[in-house]
Design an enzyme around this catalytic site. Structure first.
Site, mmCIF file in Angstrom:
data_model
loop_
_atom_site.group_PDB
_atom_site.id
_atom_site.type_symbol
_atom_site.label_atom_id
_atom_site.label_comp_id
_atom_site.label_asym_id
_atom_site.label_seq_id
_atom_site.Cartn_x
_atom_site.Cartn_y
_atom_site.Cartn_z
ATOM 1 N N GLY A 286 1.193 -6.997 -1.356
ATOM 2 C CA GLY A 286 0.093 -7.296 -0.443
ATOM 3 C C GLY A 286 -1.082 -6.354 -0.590
ATOM 4 O O GLY A 286 -1.965 -6.326 0.269
ATOM 5 N N HIS B 224 -4.248 4.224 -2.514
ATOM 6 C CA HIS B 224 -4.319 4.787 -1.161
ATOM 7 C C HIS B 224 -2.935 4.884 -0.556
ATOM 8 O O HIS B 224 -2.066 4.057 -0.836
ATOM 9 C CB HIS B 224 -5.243 3.952 -0.260
ATOM 10 C CG HIS B 224 -4.910 2.495 -0.192
ATOM 11 N ND1 HIS B 224 -5.265 1.606 -1.186
ATOM 12 C CD2 HIS B 224 -4.247 1.759 0.729
ATOM 13 C CE1 HIS B 224 -4.845 0.395 -0.858
ATOM 14 N NE2 HIS B 224 -4.211 0.459 0.304
ATOM 15 N N ASP C 250 -7.502 3.893 9.386
ATOM 16 C CA ASP C 250 -7.494 2.493 8.959
ATOM 17 C C ASP C 250 -8.244 1.648 9.987
ATOM 18 O O ASP C 250 -8.106 1.844 11.198
ATOM 19 C CB ASP C 250 -6.043 2.001 8.810
ATOM 20 C CG ASP C 250 -5.960 0.683 8.047
ATOM 21 O OD1 ASP C 250 -5.454 0.696 6.916
ATOM 22 O OD2 ASP C 250 -6.421 -0.346 8.588
ATOM 23 N N HIS D 109 -11.350 7.095 -8.759
ATOM 24 C CA HIS D 109 -10.927 5.703 -8.659
ATOM 25 C C HIS D 109 -9.731 5.463 -9.570
ATOM 26 O O HIS D 109 -9.867 5.414 -10.793
ATOM 27 C CB HIS D 109 -12.065 4.740 -9.018
ATOM 28 C CG HIS D 109 -11.645 3.310 -8.890
ATOM 29 N ND1 HIS D 109 -11.737 2.601 -7.713
ATOM 30 C CD2 HIS D 109 -11.070 2.466 -9.783
ATOM 31 C CE1 HIS D 109 -11.257 1.386 -7.885
ATOM 32 N NE2 HIS D 109 -10.850 1.277 -9.151
ATOM 33 N N HIS E 176 -7.907 0.485 -4.895
ATOM 34 C CA HIS E 176 -8.167 1.922 -5.075
ATOM 35 C C HIS E 176 -6.942 2.601 -4.456
ATOM 36 O O HIS E 176 -6.662 2.400 -3.265
ATOM 37 C CB HIS E 176 -9.467 2.318 -4.353
ATOM 38 C CG HIS E 176 -9.847 3.762 -4.479
ATOM 39 N ND1 HIS E 176 -11.111 4.175 -4.889
ATOM 40 C CD2 HIS E 176 -9.158 4.904 -4.232
ATOM 41 C CE1 HIS E 176 -11.168 5.496 -4.888
ATOM 42 N NE2 HIS E 176 -9.992 5.964 -4.478
HETATM 43 P P1 5GP Z 1 -3.572 -2.455 1.336
HETATM 44 O O1 5GP Z 1 -3.033 -3.772 1.835
HETATM 45 O O2 5GP Z 1 -4.511 -2.616 0.175
HETATM 46 O O3 5GP Z 1 -2.472 -1.461 1.092
HETATM 47 O O4 5GP Z 1 -4.346 -1.848 2.570
HETATM 48 C C1 5GP Z 1 -5.720 -1.801 2.693
HETATM 49 C C2 5GP Z 1 -5.987 -1.228 4.054
HETATM 50 O O5 5GP Z 1 -7.349 -0.882 4.119
HETATM 51 C C3 5GP Z 1 -5.706 -2.197 5.210
HETATM 52 O O6 5GP Z 1 -4.754 -1.594 6.089
HETATM 53 C C4 5GP Z 1 -7.085 -2.377 5.870
HETATM 54 O O7 5GP Z 1 -7.007 -2.444 7.278
HETATM 55 C C5 5GP Z 1 -7.838 -1.166 5.395
HETATM 56 N N1 5GP Z 1 -9.266 -1.377 5.224
HETATM 57 C C6 5GP Z 1 -9.858 -2.367 4.500
HETATM 58 N N2 5GP Z 1 -11.197 -2.234 4.518
HETATM 59 C C7 5GP Z 1 -11.448 -1.126 5.266
HETATM 60 C C8 5GP Z 1 -12.669 -0.479 5.645
HETATM 61 O O8 5GP Z 1 -13.775 -0.882 5.298
HETATM 62 N N3 5GP Z 1 -12.548 0.626 6.424
HETATM 63 C C9 5GP Z 1 -11.331 1.108 6.833
HETATM 64 N N4 5GP Z 1 -11.327 2.217 7.599
HETATM 65 N N5 5GP Z 1 -10.168 0.524 6.468
HETATM 66 C C10 5GP Z 1 -10.234 -0.585 5.701
HETATM 67 ZN ZN ZN Z 2 -12.481 3.073 -5.868
#
Ligand code: 5GP
Ligand code: ZN
Length: 114
Positions: free
Chosen positions: A94, A101, A31, A47, A99
């Site tokens: 949040g 994850h 991350d 996706h 996608h």
């Molecule tokens: P969500 O809030 O959608 O569950 O988490 C998205 C996560 O993706 C966040 O923890 C953020 O730091 C991470 N993230 C967003 N953009 C990128 C990126 O371009 N590269 C990486 N390695 N992590 C990303």
């Molecule tokens: Zn995607």
């Protein structure tokens, strides 16, 4: 592949990432804003927007993802000490990236949820 999805672009190598694992079905990378010493994102190569948008047929991706998570946890040394797997879904969670994850967090004692 969804054209405007940053995680699809990471899988395709169009956006750089710090890869920790890849197989036919799954991609995993550190991350960009780690919340713990180990903070890896594990994603299906297909996706899928979130848990809410999955169908029964998509469940096979969960098997692939969790097999990868077990292996990654071993390789990063948190299999014995413990780790947390989180997937955010929708506005109240949040979720920022649409996608599917799995956050894999470990390497320190983690606080209570929420
Ligand atoms: P969500 O809030 O959608 O569950 O988490 C998205 C996560 O993706 C966040 O923890 C953020 O730091 C991470 N993230 C967003 N953009 C990128 C990126 O371009 N590269 C990486 N390695 N992590 C990303
Ligand atoms: Zn995607």
């Amino acid at each position: 592949m969804s054209a405007d999805c940053i995680f699809c672009k990471i899988v395709a190598g169009q956006i750089p990432s710090s890869k920790v694992y890849e197989d036919e079905h799954v991609f995993a990378f550190h991350d960009i804003g780690p919340q713990a010493p180990v903070h890896v994102l594990v994603i299906p190569k297909k996706h899928l927007a979130s848990v809410s948008e999955m169908t029964g047929e998509d469940s096979v991706w969960l098997e692939h993802a969790f097999a990868a998570i077990r292996q990654i946890a071993k390789e990063l040394g948190v299999s014995e000490t413990g780790f947390r797997v989180i997937t955010n879904t929708g506005k109240d969670s949040g979720q920022v990236v649409n996608h599917l994850h799995f956050h894999v967090l470990g390497g320190r004692t983690l606080g209570p949820l929420a």
